[in-house]
Design a protein around this motif. Structure first.
Motif, PDB file in Angstrom:
ATOM      1  N   GLN A   1       0.787  -1.240   0.000  1.00 19.41           N
ATOM      2  CA  GLN A   1       0.000   0.000   0.000  1.00 19.41           C
ATOM      3  C   GLN A   1       0.824   1.298   0.000  1.00 19.41           C
ATOM      4  O   GLN A   1       0.523   2.206  -0.775  1.00 19.41           O
TER       5      GLN A   1
ATOM      6  N   ASP B   1       2.009   1.967  -3.418  1.00 17.85           N
ATOM      7  CA  ASP B   1       0.894   2.290  -4.314  1.00 17.85           C
ATOM      8  C   ASP B   1       0.484   3.752  -4.150  1.00 17.85           C
ATOM      9  O   ASP B   1       0.166   4.438  -5.117  1.00 17.85           O
TER      10      ASP B   1
ATOM     11  N   LYS C   1       2.878   5.869  -5.988  1.00 16.52           N
ATOM     12  CA  LYS C   1       2.609   5.747  -7.439  1.00 16.52           C
ATOM     13  C   LYS C   1       1.497   6.698  -7.874  1.00 16.52           C
ATOM     14  O   LYS C   1       1.648   7.451  -8.841  1.00 16.52           O
TER      15      LYS C   1
ATOM     16  N   ALA D   1      -8.771   0.363  -0.849  1.00 15.74           N
ATOM     17  CA  ALA D   1      -7.818  -0.529  -1.538  1.00 15.74           C
ATOM     18  C   ALA D   1      -8.113  -1.980  -1.176  1.00 15.74           C
ATOM     19  O   ALA D   1      -8.060  -2.866  -2.043  1.00 15.74           O
TER      20      ALA D   1
ATOM     21  N   ASN E   1      -9.231  -4.622  -3.883  1.00 16.90           N
ATOM     22  CA  ASN E   1      -8.450  -5.825  -4.145  1.00 16.90           C
ATOM     23  C   ASN E   1      -9.209  -7.100  -3.829  1.00 16.90           C
ATOM     24  O   ASN E   1      -9.101  -8.081  -4.563  1.00 16.90           O
TER      25      ASN E   1
ATOM     26  N   GLU F   1     -11.548   1.700  -6.835  1.00 17.03           N
ATOM     27  CA  GLU F   1     -10.260   2.318  -7.145  1.00 17.03           C
ATOM     28  C   GLU F   1     -10.405   3.834  -7.321  1.00 17.03           C
ATOM     29  O   GLU F   1      -9.483   4.584  -7.028  1.00 17.03           O
TER      30      GLU F   1
ATOM     31  N   CYS G   1      -7.993   6.262  -5.232  1.00 15.81           N
ATOM     32  CA  CYS G   1      -7.116   7.242  -5.881  1.00 15.81           C
ATOM     33  C   CYS G   1      -7.392   8.667  -5.390  1.00 15.81           C
ATOM     34  O   CYS G   1      -6.466   9.448  -5.181  1.00 15.81           O
TER      35      CYS G   1
ATOM     36  N   TRP H   1       2.738  -4.446 -15.384  1.00 19.78           N
ATOM     37  CA  TRP H   1       2.931  -2.995 -15.243  1.00 19.78           C
ATOM     38  C   TRP H   1       3.765  -2.401 -16.363  1.00 19.78           C
ATOM     39  O   TRP H   1       3.511  -1.274 -16.807  1.00 19.78           O
TER      40      TRP H   1
ATOM     41  N   SER I   1      -5.552   7.051 -13.445  1.00 25.16           N
ATOM     42  CA  SER I   1      -5.393   7.771 -12.172  1.00 25.16           C
ATOM     43  C   SER I   1      -5.691   9.256 -12.351  1.00 25.16           C
ATOM     44  O   SER I   1      -6.358   9.883 -11.525  1.00 25.16           O
TER      45      SER I   1
ATOM     46  N   THR J   1       6.183   1.372  -8.370  1.00 25.09           N
ATOM     47  CA  THR J   1       5.338   0.281  -8.867  1.00 25.09           C
ATOM     48  C   THR J   1       6.156  -0.984  -9.078  1.00 25.09           C
ATOM     49  O   THR J   1       5.734  -2.082  -8.687  1.00 25.09           O
TER      50      THR J   1
ATOM     51  N   ARG K   1       7.204  -2.405  -5.762  1.00 23.65           N
ATOM     52  CA  ARG K   1       6.044  -2.976  -5.076  1.00 23.65           C
ATOM     53  C   ARG K   1       5.602  -4.311  -5.682  1.00 23.65           C
ATOM     54  O   ARG K   1       5.068  -5.162  -4.983  1.00 23.65           O
ATOM     55  N   THR K   2       5.830  -4.493  -6.978  1.00 21.99           N
ATOM     56  CA  THR K   2       5.212  -5.629  -7.673  1.00 21.99           C
ATOM     57  C   THR K   2       5.640  -6.994  -7.140  1.00 21.99           C
ATOM     58  O   THR K   2       4.832  -7.909  -7.058  1.00 21.99           O
TER      59      THR K   2
END
Length: 285
Positions: free
Chosen positions: A11, A14, A17, A53, A57, A111, A115, A209, A220, A257, A260-261
């Motif tokens: 998180q 994210d 990002k 989030a 998810n 989302e 955002c 991504w 976004s 990103t 985080r992935t």
């Protein structure tokens, strides 16, 4: 289980990002964005939007993996295979791609709220909005009041445009990676162990991504900037960013990103595979 593990492990990255995608000129880079957020709002600022989030998810992944199973059956039917027959990695990638259309419908509204919460501090500080909303409920009320129920689906076209090619790469790379590990270790794909599953999930996420990041950046921007009034659609927003800010702006926030992935998508697939294995054993017994 997979969606929950994904959120808690990724998180803060994210949040960085989304901030960098929406305000690419405000931060020098990922570390500057991360440190600035921590100094201005504290640790809570990095976990801003965690509730939506989690909702996003859990909703997305439960629908995605359920439809992934159904779509695999459709692929078997179309290719003339028996029910339960093993599919190739390419066929699984196609099934995942189609399944993502259905998950987009539940992902888009949650989302949108996430955002907006994540970029609320910057929107208020830059004077683009007069009243900032800091709770999930206040954002939901604001969307309902200004745009009605249809307002929750701002950015839906972009979400689908991101998800369909993205999840083809996601499931394709994940299954391919698992197949390579299974061949190397001389065992079944379900028995490769924790580390290979985490790596395969991270590799799948990295492929997703790299392919769809510009689309996610546009999504976004549409979802956050629509707070100020009517926001242009996908193509107009994309061309506006491309003409006024250049290609670099479309990749703003790629560093957090990609960092985080691996933990986030590794945790997603580990949670998915582990909970699936436990439930299969329960049902078999």
């Amino acid at each position: 289980m997979g969606g929950t593990a994904c959120v808690f492990s990724g998180q803060p990255l994210d949040t960085a990002k989304v901030k960098m995608q929406t305000f690419p000129t405000l931060y020098r880079g990922f570390v500057h964005c991360f440190v600035s957020t921590y100094r201005q709002v504290g640790l809570r600022g990095l976990y801003q939007g965690t509730t939506p989030a989690l909702m996003a998810n859990i909703a997305e992944n439960s629908v995605l993996f359920m439809c992934y199973g159904f779509c695999q059956e459709v692929v078997r039917f179309l290719s003339g295979q028996e029910k339960g027959a093993a599919l190739s990695d390419m066929q699984k990638a196609c099934a995942g791609s189609v399944a993502s259309v259905f998950s987009s419908l539940v992902l888009c509204p949650t989302e949108l709220v996430k955002c907006r919460l994540q970029a609320m501090h910057e929107m208020a500080a830059s004077g683009k909005i007069t009243h900032s909303q800091n709770t999930v409920w206040s954002v939901i009320k604001s969307i309902m009041h200004n745009d009605g129920p249809a307002g929750f689906f701002q950015g839906l076209t972009t979400t689908i445009a991101r998800e369909v090619p993205g999840y083809f790469c996601f499931f394709g790379a994940y299954e391919l990676c698992r197949s390579l590990f299974a061949d190397y270790m001389h065992c079944g794909k379900d028995d490769i162990g924790v580390a290979p599953i985490v790596f395969s999930g991270g590799f799948g996420g990295a492929c997703l991504w790299l392919v769809v990041y510009p689309m996610d950046c546009v999504k976004s921007r549409i979802q956050v900037m629509s707070m100020t009034g009517k926001q242009s659609g996908f193509f107009k927003t994309f061309m506006h960013i491309f003409r006024t800010e250049g290609v670099r702006a479309l990749y703003s926030g790629l560093t957090p990103t990609m960092i985080r992935t691996f933990p986030a998508n590794g945790a997603l697939f580990l949670g998915y595979e582990a909970s699936r294995k436990i439930m299969m054993e329960q049902f078999d017994s």
